[in-house]
Design a protein around this motif. Structure first.
Motif, PDB file in Angstrom:
ATOM      1  N   UNK A  13       9.335  16.281 -13.647  1.00 28.90           N
ATOM      2  CA  UNK A  13       8.346  17.044 -12.894  1.00 28.90           C
ATOM      3  C   UNK A  13       7.564  18.006 -13.763  1.00 28.90           C
ATOM      4  N   UNK A  14       8.251  18.655 -14.680  1.00 28.37           N
ATOM      5  CA  UNK A  14       7.572  19.596 -15.571  1.00 28.37           C
ATOM      6  C   UNK A  14       6.636  18.850 -16.523  1.00 28.37           C
ATOM      7  N   UNK A  15       7.033  17.671 -16.954  1.00 29.23           N
ATOM      8  CA  UNK A  15       6.193  16.903 -17.873  1.00 29.23           C
ATOM      9  C   UNK A  15       4.941  16.324 -17.213  1.00 29.23           C
ATOM     10  N   UNK A  16       4.893  16.298 -15.885  1.00 30.80           N
ATOM     11  CA  UNK A  16       3.680  15.791 -15.245  1.00 30.80           C
ATOM     12  C   UNK A  16       2.492  16.717 -15.511  1.00 30.80           C
ATOM     13  N   UNK A  17       2.757  17.966 -15.908  1.00 33.51           N
ATOM     14  CA  UNK A  17       1.690  18.905 -16.249  1.00 33.51           C
ATOM     15  C   UNK A  17       1.119  18.624 -17.640  1.00 33.51           C
ATOM     16  N   UNK A  18       1.793  17.763 -18.399  1.00 31.86           N
ATOM     17  CA  UNK A  18       1.319  17.414 -19.732  1.00 31.86           C
ATOM     18  C   UNK A  18       2.431  17.450 -20.750  1.00 31.86           C
ATOM     19  N   UNK A  19       2.179  16.850 -21.918  1.00 30.83           N
ATOM     20  CA  UNK A  19       3.191  16.803 -22.971  1.00 30.83           C
ATOM     21  C   UNK A  19       3.616  18.206 -23.401  1.00 30.83           C
ATOM     22  N   UNK A  20       4.863  18.305 -23.871  1.00 28.75           N
ATOM     23  CA  UNK A  20       5.377  19.601 -24.318  1.00 28.75           C
ATOM     24  C   UNK A  20       6.584  19.401 -25.210  1.00 28.75           C
ATOM     25  N   UNK A  21       6.819  20.382 -26.069  1.00 26.17           N
ATOM     26  CA  UNK A  21       8.037  20.399 -26.878  1.00 26.17           C
ATOM     27  C   UNK A  21       9.141  21.073 -26.061  1.00 26.17           C
ATOM     28  N   UNK A  22      10.355  21.001 -26.546  1.00 25.96           N
ATOM     29  CA  UNK A  22      11.510  21.471 -25.787  1.00 25.96           C
ATOM     30  C   UNK A  22      11.422  22.897 -25.306  1.00 25.96           C
ATOM     31  N   UNK A  23      11.093  23.824 -26.209  1.00 22.34           N
ATOM     32  CA  UNK A  23      11.060  25.231 -25.799  1.00 22.34           C
ATOM     33  C   UNK A  23       9.974  25.463 -24.741  1.00 22.34           C
ATOM     34  N   UNK A  24       8.870  24.772 -24.867  1.00 23.99           N
ATOM     35  CA  UNK A  24       7.804  24.885 -23.860  1.00 23.99           C
ATOM     36  C   UNK A  24       8.303  24.391 -22.502  1.00 23.99           C
ATOM     37  N   UNK A  25       9.112  23.339 -22.498  1.00 23.98           N
ATOM     38  CA  UNK A  25       9.677  22.836 -21.246  1.00 23.98           C
ATOM     39  C   UNK A  25      10.595  23.871 -20.605  1.00 23.98           C
ATOM     40  N   UNK A  26      11.402  24.547 -21.409  1.00 27.74           N
ATOM     41  CA  UNK A  26      12.281  25.603 -20.903  1.00 27.74           C
ATOM     42  C   UNK A  26      11.443  26.674 -20.207  1.00 27.74           C
ATOM     43  N   UNK A  27      10.353  27.086 -20.850  1.00 27.22           N
ATOM     44  CA  UNK A  27       9.481  28.122 -20.277  1.00 27.22           C
ATOM     45  C   UNK A  27       8.791  27.629 -19.009  1.00 27.22           C
ATOM     46  N   UNK A  28       8.347  26.369 -19.002  1.00 31.72           N
ATOM     47  CA  UNK A  28       7.670  25.826 -17.814  1.00 31.72           C
ATOM     48  C   UNK A  28       8.588  25.762 -16.600  1.00 31.72           C
ATOM     49  N   UNK A  29       9.833  25.345 -16.820  1.00 34.96           N
ATOM     50  CA  UNK A  29      10.786  25.264 -15.697  1.00 34.96           C
ATOM     51  C   UNK A  29      10.911  26.637 -15.049  1.00 34.96           C
TER      52      UNK A  29
END
Length: 109
Positions: A13-29
């Motif tokens: 679900x978080x990746x549907x906003x666009x590509x990201x590296x791991x730490x960015x995914x942590x922040x997005x969640x």
């Protein structure tokens, strides 16, 4: 994270906003959930590797100026399909929970 079994869906679900590296995914969640959900990197990376092996996400090493390359993850078409299935299942589950929590005592059978 309280919903351990749902980490795959959360990451997709978080990746549907666009590509990201791991730490960015942590922040997005954390940001997208208004702080309700959080995921540590120790849980995130094994999940990302599993999703990559399943073909639900792709990964690419992106070079950075003066810094080590960063592995960036993106949702694949197969991952979008899996996310759609997970979303439908969660909507049904949430509707059931709302119905049960909102049930009146007189509705007990």
């Amino acid at each position: 994270m309280r919903y351990k079994g749902e980490l795959d869906g959360i990451v997709l679900g978080v990746l549907q906003a666009g590509p990201a590296h791991g730490y960015e995914l942590v922040k997005r969640v954390k940001s997208l959930s208004d702080g309700v959900l959080s995921v540590g990197e120790a849980k995130l990376y094994p999940c990302l590797h599993k999703l990559e092996e399943q073909g639900l996400v792709s990964a690419e090493w992106i070079p950075q100026d003066g810094k080590p390359a960063r592995k960036v993850y993106a949702l694949t078409a197969k991952g979008s399909g899996a996310l759609s299935e997970k979303r439908t299942a969660w909507e049904q589950f949430a509707a059931g929970i709302v119905a049960v929590l909102g049930a009146k005592e007189s509705n007990r059978g």
